[in-house]
Write a protein that holds these residues in place. Structure first.
Motif, mmCIF file in Angstrom:
data_model
loop_
_atom_site.group_PDB
_atom_site.id
_atom_site.type_symbol
_atom_site.label_atom_id
_atom_site.label_comp_id
_atom_site.label_asym_id
_atom_site.label_seq_id
_atom_site.Cartn_x
_atom_site.Cartn_y
_atom_site.Cartn_z
ATOM 1 N N ASN A 88 5.693 -4.079 32.533
ATOM 2 C CA ASN A 88 6.200 -2.836 31.941
ATOM 3 C C ASN A 88 5.291 -1.637 32.216
ATOM 4 N N GLY A 89 4.773 -1.576 33.445
ATOM 5 C CA GLY A 89 3.965 -0.430 33.838
ATOM 6 C C GLY A 89 2.517 -0.475 33.418
ATOM 7 N N SER A 90 2.086 -1.586 32.805
ATOM 8 C CA SER A 90 0.695 -1.703 32.358
ATOM 9 C C SER A 90 0.030 -2.929 32.969
ATOM 10 N N LYS A 91 -1.239 -2.787 33.340
ATOM 11 C CA LYS A 91 -2.037 -3.921 33.805
ATOM 12 C C LYS A 91 -3.019 -4.285 32.703
ATOM 13 N N ARG A 92 -2.679 -5.333 31.946
ATOM 14 C CA ARG A 92 -3.523 -5.724 30.814
ATOM 15 C C ARG A 92 -3.908 -7.194 30.849
ATOM 16 N N TRP A 93 -3.336 -7.955 31.782
ATOM 17 C CA TRP A 93 -3.528 -9.401 31.768
ATOM 18 C C TRP A 93 -4.063 -9.923 33.099
ATOM 19 N N ILE A 94 -4.900 -10.947 33.003
ATOM 20 C CA ILE A 94 -5.399 -11.672 34.168
ATOM 21 C C ILE A 94 -4.943 -13.117 34.037
ATOM 22 N N GLU A 95 -4.476 -13.690 35.136
ATOM 23 C CA GLU A 95 -4.072 -15.090 35.152
ATOM 24 C C GLU A 95 -5.265 -15.955 35.558
ATOM 25 N N ILE A 96 -5.779 -16.776 34.640
ATOM 26 C CA ILE A 96 -6.866 -17.711 34.938
ATOM 27 C C ILE A 96 -6.461 -19.098 34.424
ATOM 28 N N GLY A 97 -5.320 -19.562 34.908
ATOM 29 C CA GLY A 97 -4.751 -20.791 34.362
ATOM 30 C C GLY A 97 -3.872 -20.473 33.172
ATOM 31 N N ILE A 98 -4.357 -19.561 32.325
ATOM 32 C CA ILE A 98 -3.576 -19.025 31.219
ATOM 33 C C ILE A 98 -3.585 -17.503 31.343
ATOM 34 N N GLN A 99 -2.693 -16.857 30.627
ATOM 35 C CA GLN A 99 -2.644 -15.400 30.635
ATOM 36 C C GLN A 99 -3.685 -14.874 29.653
ATOM 37 N N PHE A 100 -4.609 -14.074 30.138
ATOM 38 C CA PHE A 100 -5.764 -13.639 29.361
ATOM 39 C C PHE A 100 -5.829 -12.115 29.342
ATOM 40 N N GLN A 101 -6.077 -11.532 28.173
ATOM 41 C CA GLN A 101 -6.111 -10.084 28.021
ATOM 42 C C GLN A 101 -7.540 -9.623 27.718
ATOM 43 N N PRO A 102 -8.272 -9.149 28.723
ATOM 44 C CA PRO A 102 -9.672 -8.760 28.541
ATOM 45 C C PRO A 102 -9.905 -7.679 27.491
ATOM 46 N N SER A 103 -8.949 -6.775 27.312
ATOM 47 C CA SER A 103 -9.155 -5.687 26.347
ATOM 48 C C SER A 103 -9.285 -6.208 24.915
ATOM 49 N N ASP A 150 -3.842 1.381 27.906
ATOM 50 C CA ASP A 150 -3.744 0.722 26.609
ATOM 51 C C ASP A 150 -4.331 1.663 25.560
ATOM 52 N N LEU A 151 -3.522 2.618 25.134
ATOM 53 C CA LEU A 151 -3.986 3.627 24.188
ATOM 54 C C LEU A 151 -4.302 3.028 22.826
ATOM 55 N N SER A 152 -3.496 2.061 22.381
ATOM 56 C CA SER A 152 -3.691 1.493 21.047
ATOM 57 C C SER A 152 -5.037 0.782 20.941
ATOM 58 N N THR A 153 -5.390 -0.005 21.957
ATOM 59 C CA THR A 153 -6.691 -0.681 21.941
ATOM 60 C C THR A 153 -7.821 0.335 22.048
ATOM 61 N N SER A 154 -7.613 1.384 22.826
ATOM 62 C CA SER A 154 -8.620 2.455 22.930
ATOM 63 C C SER A 154 -8.889 3.069 21.566
ATOM 64 N N ILE A 155 -7.823 3.315 20.805
ATOM 65 C CA ILE A 155 -7.964 3.885 19.465
ATOM 66 C C ILE A 155 -8.747 2.942 18.563
ATOM 67 N N MET A 156 -8.432 1.644 18.630
ATOM 68 C CA MET A 156 -9.114 0.666 17.785
ATOM 69 C C MET A 156 -10.593 0.561 18.132
ATOM 70 N N ILE A 157 -10.922 0.613 19.403
ATOM 71 C CA ILE A 157 -12.329 0.556 19.814
ATOM 72 C C ILE A 157 -13.087 1.766 19.269
ATOM 73 N N ILE A 158 -12.495 2.945 19.357
ATOM 74 C CA ILE A 158 -13.132 4.160 18.841
ATOM 75 C C ILE A 158 -13.341 4.069 17.331
ATOM 76 N N LEU A 159 -12.319 3.646 16.600
ATOM 77 C CA LEU A 159 -12.423 3.549 15.144
ATOM 78 C C LEU A 159 -13.463 2.517 14.724
ATOM 79 N N THR A 160 -13.484 1.373 15.407
ATOM 80 C CA THR A 160 -14.464 0.336 15.089
ATOM 81 C C THR A 160 -15.879 0.828 15.388
ATOM 82 N N PHE A 161 -16.040 1.552 16.488
ATOM 83 C CA PHE A 161 -17.327 2.134 16.845
ATOM 84 C C PHE A 161 -17.806 3.088 15.746
#
Length: 371
Positions: A88-103, A150-161
């Motif tokens: 859906n226009g976003s690159k958020r996942w890496i395939e390493i046997g399973i689908q993994f989301q580094p963010s 990934d704006l939502s994760t960016s927001i969460m990282i800023i707030l947690t920081f």
């Protein structure tokens, strides 16, 4: 690495709250999309194992490798932009046997990194040099997450920081100065974009996010487009009334059964809970999240050192703020950000990573300060 701990210091209440919340999530995910329910159960079991193992490892050992965590974070976030699978226009996942989301992993790795960094410079945390260095160190992984996008994760990282800086001893003078600049800037920004044709003044890349904000402010204008899911989510939650329509119901008027919300097992899982479990189910979710955050803050207060306090507070902030934002979106109190509900929404990476974070918090609780 492993130490002998007193069993009476183990926070079984925190484990109970997390597992109860996960069970509600498992049931709601199965009702929303049965095909991913088994995967959710697998994530809960794996998460519990990781949580228990990490709870028995002295968290101080992790902090020796805090720069390693930071570099690993940069590598993974860079890799997802280069080799990631686009959905859906976003690159958020890496395939390493399973689908993994580094963010998702980035949230925990940055908590560990800044816990040690802030503790190391706690006597200088209010100096302009250290604050500027902290912001630069945050900006590098943050920009990689934003580019996914990934704006939502960016927001969460800023707030947690921000939570971690506050716990680390950030002066109220800096907080006041930032608010004095930020509040008028936000007001001026909304004043501009709410004018006819105002959004056309913004760069192309920002218009999608701005569209969501405008749909939140003027839902009736975007009822058939951007605001469609949020309005249906509010309808679903309200229709559940006190007891809900029941899990896995076949009610034709159900918002979920009518496919009025796309991917209800993730971002809008709270709408499914509100519709099928009613006010009591929704309240149970909110209560459990509050209790989890409370336990994390209690552990933070009694941690043996500053790093322990920052990690536990960071996890409390991450879980509490992310849950608040998810529920606020589902109930129309905030613009649609596309963020999962902790321990409830479908998604293995988020679920397992959060369990791992709770495991570290449990270990902090086993090493409380001596009075």
């Amino acid at each position: 690495m492993f130490r002998q701990y007193k069993i009476r210091n183990y926070d079984f209440k925190l484990i109970l709250f997390v597992i109860l919340l996960s069970i509600i999530g498992y049931l709601a995910v199965g009702s929303a999309k049965e095909s991913v329910q088994d995967k959710q159960l697998y994530g809960i079991f794996v998460g519990i194992v990781i949580m228990v193992v990490l709870s028995l490892i002295d968290y101080s050992h992790y902090l020796f490798f805090y720069w390693g965590f930071y570099i690993l974070n940069i590598i993974l976030l860079s890799a997802v932009l280069i080799f990631g699978r686009e959905v859906n226009g976003s690159k958020r996942w890496i395939e390493i046997g399973i689908q993994f989301q580094p963010s998702e992993l980035a949230k925990i790795l940055l908590i560990l990194f800044f816990a040690q960094f802030i503790m190391k410079y706690k006597d200088k945390i209010n100096s302009v040099r250290i604050l500027l260095l902290s912001v630069i160190l945050l900006a590098i992984p943050l920009s990689l997450v934003y580019l996914e996008p990934d704006l939502s994760t960016s927001i969460m990282i800023i707030l947690t920081f921000c939570v971690m800086l506050f716990v680390g001893g950030l002066s109220y003078k800096f907080i006041g100065a930032v608010l004095a600049i930020l509040v008028p800037t936000v007001v001026a920004f909304f004043t501009i974009i709410l004018r006819p044709g105002g959004e056309e003044l913004l760069p192309e890349g920002f218009r999608y996010q701005i569209g969501r904000i405008l749909a939140w402010i003027q839902p009736e204008k975007y009822a058939d487009s951007t605001a469609y899911q949020q309005l249906n989510s509010i309808t679903a939650i309200g229709s559940g009334q006190l007891y809900g329509k029941g899990l896995d119901n076949n009610v034709i008027a159900s918002v979920k059964n009518g496919n009025f919300i796309s991917e209800p097992q993730t971002d809008f899982i709270f709408a499914v809970i509100g519709e099928e479990l009613g006010f009591l189910g929704s309240f149970s979710v909110v209560l459990l999240i509050f209790l989890i955050v409370w336990e994390c803050l209690r552990i933070a207060r009694n941690a043996k050192d500053t790093a322990g306090s920052i990690i536990a507070s960071g996890m409390a902030g991450l879980i509490g703020l992310q849950a608040f934002l998810n529920i606020a979106v589902a109930t129309g109190l905030a613009p649609n950000t596309g963020i999962p509900l902790p321990f409830v929404s479908a998604g293995l990476t988020s679920l397992i990573v959060l369990y791992g974070g709770i495991g570290i918090v449990l270990n902090i609780g086993l090493q409380h300060k001596k009075y």
